[in-house]
Each structure stands twice: as structure tokens, then as C-alpha cells.
Design a protein around this motif. Structure first.
Motif, PDB file in Angstrom:
ATOM      1  N   HIS A  25      93.624  43.233  68.313  1.00 36.90           N
ATOM      2  CA  HIS A  25      94.634  42.022  69.835  1.00 36.90           C
ATOM      3  C   HIS A  25      93.597  42.143  70.512  1.00 36.90           C
ATOM      4  O   HIS A  25      93.360  40.238  71.149  1.00 36.90           O
ATOM      5  CB  HIS A  25      95.519  42.265  70.205  1.00 36.90           C
ATOM      6  N   ALA A  26      92.577  42.524  70.979  1.00 38.00           N
ATOM      7  CA  ALA A  26      91.735  42.285  72.684  1.00 38.00           C
ATOM      8  C   ALA A  26      91.152  41.363  71.875  1.00 38.00           C
ATOM      9  O   ALA A  26      90.104  40.107  72.835  1.00 38.00           O
ATOM     10  CB  ALA A  26      90.859  43.341  73.078  1.00 38.00           C
ATOM     11  N   LYS A  27      90.520  40.970  70.369  1.00 37.66           N
ATOM     12  CA  LYS A  27      89.452  40.903  69.984  1.00 37.66           C
ATOM     13  C   LYS A  27      89.535  39.332  69.336  1.00 37.66           C
ATOM     14  O   LYS A  27      89.247  38.433  69.311  1.00 37.66           O
ATOM     15  CB  LYS A  27      88.406  41.283  68.056  1.00 37.66           C
ATOM     16  N   THR A  28      91.024  39.681  68.586  1.00 33.61           N
ATOM     17  CA  THR A  28      91.593  38.720  67.800  1.00 33.61           C
ATOM     18  C   THR A  28      92.180  37.404  68.649  1.00 33.61           C
ATOM     19  O   THR A  28      92.495  36.722  68.288  1.00 33.61           O
ATOM     20  CB  THR A  28      92.034  39.017  66.237  1.00 33.61           C
ATOM     21  N   ARG A  29      93.049  38.273  69.633  1.00 33.36           N
ATOM     22  CA  ARG A  29      94.275  37.241  69.921  1.00 33.36           C
ATOM     23  C   ARG A  29      93.742  36.845  71.566  1.00 33.36           C
ATOM     24  O   ARG A  29      93.547  35.825  72.245  1.00 33.36           O
ATOM     25  CB  ARG A  29      95.546  38.148  70.373  1.00 33.36           C
ATOM     26  N   LEU A  30      93.039  37.554  72.104  1.00 34.10           N
ATOM     27  CA  LEU A  30      92.713  37.382  73.875  1.00 34.10           C
ATOM     28  C   LEU A  30      90.725  37.001  73.209  1.00 34.10           C
ATOM     29  O   LEU A  30      90.814  36.558  74.766  1.00 34.10           O
ATOM     30  CB  LEU A  30      92.985  38.727  74.106  1.00 34.10           C
ATOM     31  N   GLY A  31      90.390  36.786  72.220  1.00 37.11           N
ATOM     32  CA  GLY A  31      88.919  36.593  72.777  1.00 37.11           C
ATOM     33  C   GLY A  31      87.966  37.596  73.013  1.00 37.11           C
ATOM     34  O   GLY A  31      86.695  36.950  73.115  1.00 37.11           O
ATOM     35  N   TYR A  32      88.375  38.549  73.241  1.00 36.58           N
ATOM     36  CA  TYR A  32      87.097  39.776  73.907  1.00 36.58           C
ATOM     37  C   TYR A  32      86.095  39.680  72.637  1.00 36.58           C
ATOM     38  O   TYR A  32      86.267  40.044  71.638  1.00 36.58           O
ATOM     39  CB  TYR A  32      87.798  41.195  74.880  1.00 36.58           C
ATOM     40  N   ARG A  33      85.110  39.689  73.103  1.00 42.78           N
ATOM     41  CA  ARG A  33      83.714  39.784  71.864  1.00 42.78           C
ATOM     42  C   ARG A  33      83.134  41.141  72.097  1.00 42.78           C
ATOM     43  O   ARG A  33      82.885  42.014  71.156  1.00 42.78           O
ATOM     44  CB  ARG A  33      82.360  39.318  72.281  1.00 42.78           C
ATOM     45  N   LYS A  34      83.174  41.670  73.341  1.00 39.24           N
ATOM     46  CA  LYS A  34      82.789  43.107  73.541  1.00 39.24           C
ATOM     47  C   LYS A  34      84.082  44.673  73.730  1.00 39.24           C
ATOM     48  O   LYS A  34      84.821  43.638  74.835  1.00 39.24           O
ATOM     49  CB  LYS A  34      81.507  43.635  74.122  1.00 39.24           C
ATOM     50  N   VAL A  35      84.264  45.724  73.570  1.00 39.86           N
ATOM     51  CA  VAL A  35      85.338  46.084  73.892  1.00 39.86           C
ATOM     52  C   VAL A  35      84.315  47.925  73.924  1.00 39.86           C
ATOM     53  O   VAL A  35      83.450  48.427  73.056  1.00 39.86           O
ATOM     54  CB  VAL A  35      85.899  46.662  72.882  1.00 39.86           C
ATOM     55  N   VAL A  36      84.952  47.917  75.404  1.00 40.42           N
ATOM     56  CA  VAL A  36      83.962  49.553  75.665  1.00 40.42           C
ATOM     57  C   VAL A  36      85.655  50.079  75.916  1.00 40.42           C
ATOM     58  O   VAL A  36      86.511  49.914  76.757  1.00 40.42           O
ATOM     59  CB  VAL A  36      83.457  49.669  76.976  1.00 40.42           C
ATOM     60  N   LEU A  37      85.909  51.601  75.244  1.00 38.67           N
ATOM     61  CA  LEU A  37      86.697  52.411  75.958  1.00 38.67           C
ATOM     62  C   LEU A  37      86.878  53.243  76.979  1.00 38.67           C
ATOM     63  O   LEU A  37      85.848  53.645  77.294  1.00 38.67           O
ATOM     64  CB  LEU A  37      86.681  53.503  74.832  1.00 38.67           C
ATOM     65  N   LEU A  38      87.973  53.091  77.755  1.00 37.18           N
ATOM     66  CA  LEU A  38      87.939  54.074  79.220  1.00 37.18           C
ATOM     67  C   LEU A  38      88.625  54.915  78.733  1.00 37.18           C
ATOM     68  O   LEU A  38      89.618  54.633  79.043  1.00 37.18           O
ATOM     69  CB  LEU A  38      88.107  52.908  80.460  1.00 37.18           C
ATOM     70  N   GLY A  39      88.403  56.400  78.585  1.00 36.81           N
ATOM     71  CA  GLY A  39      88.985  57.711  77.853  1.00 36.81           C
ATOM     72  C   GLY A  39      89.546  57.999  79.334  1.00 36.81           C
ATOM     73  O   GLY A  39      88.251  59.315  80.197  1.00 36.81           O
ATOM     74  N   TRP A  40      90.359  58.174  79.927  1.00 36.01           N
ATOM     75  CA  TRP A  40      90.872  58.673  80.745  1.00 36.01           C
ATOM     76  C   TRP A  40      91.945  60.065  80.744  1.00 36.01           C
ATOM     77  O   TRP A  40      92.451  59.961  80.265  1.00 36.01           O
ATOM     78  CB  TRP A  40      91.552  57.631  81.947  1.00 36.01           C
ATOM     79  N   SER A  41      91.420  60.728  81.539  1.00 37.38           N
ATOM     80  CA  SER A  41      91.888  62.710  81.203  1.00 37.38           C
ATOM     81  C   SER A  41      92.891  62.570  79.423  1.00 37.38           C
ATOM     82  O   SER A  41      91.340  62.766  78.602  1.00 37.38           O
ATOM     83  CB  SER A  41      93.692  62.520  82.042  1.00 37.38           C
ATOM     84  N   GLY A  42      93.885  63.056  79.002  1.00 40.27           N
ATOM     85  CA  GLY A  42      94.174  63.077  78.024  1.00 40.27           C
ATOM     86  C   GLY A  42      93.343  61.477  76.861  1.00 40.27           C
ATOM     87  O   GLY A  42      93.698  61.879  75.712  1.00 40.27           O
ATOM     88  N   GLY A  43      93.750  60.744  77.851  1.00 42.88           N
ATOM     89  CA  GLY A  43      92.974  59.534  76.471  1.00 42.88           C
ATOM     90  C   GLY A  43      91.680  59.516  76.415  1.00 42.88           C
ATOM     91  O   GLY A  43      90.518  58.937  75.277  1.00 42.88           O
ATOM     92  N   GLY A  44      90.642  60.462  76.983  1.00 38.19           N
ATOM     93  CA  GLY A  44      89.624  60.886  76.380  1.00 38.19           C
ATOM     94  C   GLY A  44      89.104  61.183  75.138  1.00 38.19           C
ATOM     95  O   GLY A  44      88.477  60.712  73.884  1.00 38.19           O
ATOM     96  N   SER A  45      89.890  62.337  74.771  1.00 33.59           N
ATOM     97  CA  SER A  45      89.798  63.046  73.572  1.00 33.59           C
ATOM     98  C   SER A  45      90.153  62.030  72.708  1.00 33.59           C
ATOM     99  O   SER A  45      89.841  62.009  71.696  1.00 33.59           O
ATOM    100  CB  SER A  45      90.579  63.997  73.255  1.00 33.59           C
ATOM    101  N   LEU A  46      91.377  61.474  73.090  1.00 29.93           N
ATOM    102  CA  LEU A  46      92.026  60.153  72.435  1.00 29.93           C
ATOM    103  C   LEU A  46      90.647  58.866  71.588  1.00 29.93           C
ATOM    104  O   LEU A  46      90.339  58.947  70.127  1.00 29.93           O
ATOM    105  CB  LEU A  46      93.395  59.207  72.839  1.00 29.93           C
ATOM    106  N   SER A  47      89.807  58.667  72.997  1.00 24.55           N
ATOM    107  CA  SER A  47      89.351  57.573  73.034  1.00 24.55           C
ATOM    108  C   SER A  47      87.729  58.078  71.292  1.00 24.55           C
ATOM    109  O   SER A  47      87.363  57.992  70.682  1.00 24.55           O
ATOM    110  CB  SER A  47      88.067  56.973  74.219  1.00 24.55           C
ATOM    111  N   VAL A  48      87.702  59.021  71.488  1.00 22.64           N
ATOM    112  CA  VAL A  48      86.370  59.987  71.167  1.00 22.64           C
ATOM    113  C   VAL A  48      87.076  60.141  69.334  1.00 22.64           C
ATOM    114  O   VAL A  48      86.444  59.630  68.789  1.00 22.64           O
ATOM    115  CB  VAL A  48      86.074  61.083  71.439  1.00 22.64           C
ATOM    116  N   TYR A  49      87.901  60.506  68.872  1.00 20.68           N
ATOM    117  CA  TYR A  49      88.945  59.911  67.649  1.00 20.68           C
ATOM    118  C   TYR A  49      88.941  59.047  67.044  1.00 20.68           C
ATOM    119  O   TYR A  49      88.818  58.995  66.023  1.00 20.68           O
ATOM    120  CB  TYR A  49      90.126  61.474  67.563  1.00 20.68           C
TER     121      TYR A  49
END
Length: 390
Positions: free
Chosen positions: A102-126
Motif C-alpha cells: 500500500h505504501a508503494k502503490t497507493r501512497l507513492g513511496y519509492r523506498k521502504v525501510v522497516l522500523l522494527g521496534w521491540s517485538g517488531g524486530g523479529s517480525l521485520s527480519v522474518y
């Protein structure tokens, strides 16, 4: 100082899993509540995406501070926001994929960086592992999405802040091995009971006691897993194979390092847990994995079956990676940050410790640690052309 603009929106997409495992809405549709946080008038072709499996990071100090520094951040809630009883990590990966798309196709962002905070860290790597090299065709129970068919969009970089190795690793560090009967937590081994004043093992704990304690924690996790698999097999072989069974896991705040600051030492205050007074949390109504289901246990909490693991998935990561851990963190102690950093396969990777910072950067004494963390993140992003537009 930039004023921060917050725009709420919803990411809807079709539910292909058949059954419903999150409250509200309709069976046919998944809706992800999301907020775009950015400086008023600020432009950027890069967006940072923050998703935690169950918590919302909308008002975390790091989010507001990064927006004030010029960055755009999407804080997206998974379908399990606030209730992880039936959570399947593979479905959270699917939710994160729809957020990136959605960030790319609807909001128009060209690049995406995952910000994996706390339990979002392992989620981001997975997530990035499965986006780059998809191999997972179902959750450990055989349910959930086939990640190899979802065309998950890979991201351009990963930042892991105050992240732990995994939810199942964290639970196993905290599960109370003194409990001998899952149906009656009052039946306890007194020599493994951290909160028993008559226990001869007291802080600082001996190496021998810690080895026994950690082994007993892993054994308890595996006993629950064995029971779960037997119970689930009975259901799946019945005439109602999609039925579930909900259960309680007693005693999930018994990590010796909460009481003994000499274990994986940092600047945390001994006797304090991130959920409150540890003995109360251990026996209270709220805690890690307190209420769960058979399928969720295997996907989220089982030491040997859950796959959302930053160390296990880390070698498949090739994009630039930044790891930041906090010296006063009472959730993710230094061993987590160092283990994640060592596992990452990225050629371009950095690790930093923020002195005096707690897990959330919350408190009157957190202004300087927060500013240091934002300075590192901002510089790292801009050096790699992930910064805001000039």
C-alpha cells in the motif's frame, strides 16, 4: 521544529484464510488501522514502516521524534492489535506485506525501510527473509497463508530498535519453571521458585542454578508444545477439523535477570519488569501468552516450531541493517542486540548502544538518550539516501 501531521487510514484486503481470528469486521475482509506520521509540508520518497505483532507504536517517542527530524513513518497495526490470543505470525507477515504494498502503490513511496521496534524486530527480519527468499507455505499447524504465493514486496533496509530475538525466545526466558502442573500453578518446585523467600537460591544466582533454571524453562515450553500437538491432532482428525481450543499459560514473568542485574548486565533497575512488579505479573491476569490457542502457541510461542526469529532468519538478510539497543532496557538486554547483529547477513550493518535509554524512551530523563538515538538513525538513513527530500 517541525509540526507533526498524523493522517489515519485503513488498509483493506481480502481474507483468504477462511476462519476469522480477530475481533470485529467481516470474515471476508481484513482491515489494518494505520497512521501516516510526517512533518507538515515535508516531502520524502522514503517511508519508514513500523508494525508490532500486537502493540501499537503510534505515540512512541521515537515516532514523533523521527517525524520532527523530517522522516515519514507509517505506523500500521496488525489484525491482532491488542489481542494476540489467536495470533499467527504468518498472518502478521501477510499484514506487513499489504502495508508495504500500500505504501508503494497507493501512497507513492519509492523506498521502504522497516522500523522494527521491540517485538517488531523479529517480525521485520522474518518478513524480509520471506519477501526475498519465500519458503514458508503455512503456519506450523498447517493453517495460515502460503507466504510463497503472496508476492511480498522486499524492503530497502531494516532498522531494529530495542528489539528482542523473538516472541518465543522471550517467553521461554520468562516462563516459570517452578510450575509442575499446568492446571494448578500452586503446585511448584520450591527450588525453582524465584519468588519463594525460602528458596536457597537467591540473587546473585550461581551459574549452576541458572543452567538448571534455563533448562527447566525450555523443558516446560516443550511440554506445553507436546500437549498442544496431541490436542490439535485430535481436533484435526475429528469431523470438525477447524475447531480450536483456548487455554491459559500460568507464570510467565520469571526471568532471573529481572531480579539479578548481574545477568547480561546493563543499567536496568533490578526488581522491575516492563509490565510491573514481577511477582504480581507472574501470577496476574495479564502477561506474555497468558491466554492463547493451540495454533497460536505453535506459531507464536513454541520454542521449536515458531519461525519469527531474528537470529534464525537473520543470515538471509542482505539489505542495509541498523541495530540499536538501550543500556537501561529491562526487556531486551544486550545479548539480544548482539545476537541479532551477529546473525544478520547484511554486508552493510551497524550496531549502537544508547546509554541511559530505557525500552520505550519514556520518562523525564529520556530526552538526551532519545536525541542520541534519533541522531544515529537520521544520519544512517541520510547516508544511504533514505532521508527526506531537500
Amino acid at each position: 521544529m517541525s509540526h507533526v501531521q498524523r493522517t489515519a487510514y485503513v488498509i483493506p484486503y481480502a481474507n483468504t484464510s477462511g476462519t476469522r481470528d480477530a475481533y470485529g469486521g467481516t470474515t471476508e475482509l481484513i482491515t489494518l488501522d494505520s497512521i501516516l506520521v510526517k512533518p507538515e509540508g515535508g516531502r520524502s520518497d522514503t517511508v519508514l514502516v513500523l508494525m508490532h505483532p500486537v502493540s501499537s507504536g503510534t505515540y512512541l517517542p521515537i515516532v514523533t521524534a523521527l517525524a520532527k527530524a523530517g522522516h515519514h513513518i507509517i505506523v500500521a497495526n496488525s489484525r491482532y492489535r491488542g489481542a494476540d490470543t489467536a495470533l499467527l505470525m504468518e498472518k502478521v507477515v501477510q499484514d506487513l506485506g499489504e502495508t508495504v504494498r500500500h505504501a508503494k502503490t497507493r501512497l507513492g513511496y519509492r523506498k521502504v525501510v522497516l522500523l522494527g521496534w521491540s517485538g517488531g524486530g523479529s517480525l521485520s527480519v522474518y518478513y524480509q527473509q520471506q519477501a526475498a527468499k519465500p519458503t514458508v507455505t503455512s503456519s506450523p499447524s498447517g493453517d495460515g497463508p502460503d507466504l510463497t504465493t503472496l508476492d511480498l514486496p522486499p524492503v530497502d533496509a531494516i532498522m531494529l530498535m530495542a528489539a528482542h530475538i523473538s516472541r518465543h525466545h522471550t517467553l521461554t526466558e520468562c516462563i516459570d519453571p517452578a510450575i509442575l502442573d499446568e492446571t494448578d500453578p500452586s503446585k511448584r518446585d520450591p527450588e525453582l521458585d524465584l519468588y519463594n523467600p525460602d528458596n536457597p537460591n537467591q540473587p546473585p544466582y550461581s551459574a549452576e542454578f541458572l543452567e538448571r533454571f534455563r533448562r527447566a524453562q525450555a523443558d516446560r515450553n516443550r511440554r506445553i508444545t507436546q500437549w498442544v500437538k496431541e490436542k490439535l491432532a485430535t481436533i484435526q482428525n475429528s469431523d470438525r477439523p477447524q475447531d480450536e481450543f483456548c487455554f491459559v499459560v500460568h507464570g510467565t514473568m520469571a526471568d532471573p535477570q529481572v531480579l539479578d542485574a548481574t545477568i547480561d548486565p546493563n543499567d536496568r533497575t533490578p526488581g522491575e519488569s516492563y509490565l510491573g512488579e514481577p511477582q504480581e505479573v507472574n501470577s496476574g491476569a495479564f502477561g506474555l501468552a497468558r491466554f492463547t490457542t493451540l495454533r497460536s502457541w505453535l506459531s507464536q510461542w513454541s520454542l521449536d516450531d515458531a519461525r519469527g526469529d531474528a537470529v534464525a532468519c537473520g543470515p538471509d538478510i542482505a539489505v542495509p541493517a541498523l541495530v540499536i539497543f538501550n543500556s537501561a532496557d529491562n526487556v531486551c538486554t544486550p545479548a539480544h542486540g548482539h545476537a541479532i547483529f551477529a546473525a544478520l547477513g547484511s554486508q552493510d550493518k551497524q550496531i549502537h548502544e544508547i546509554k541511559g535509554a530505557n525500552h520505550y524512551y519514556l520518562g523525564a530523563d529520556q530526552r538526551e538518550p532519545l536525541a542520541e538515538a534519533i541522531g544515529i538513525v537520521d544520519g544512517w538513513l541520510r547516508e544511504r539516501d533514505f532521508g527526506p527530500a531537500a
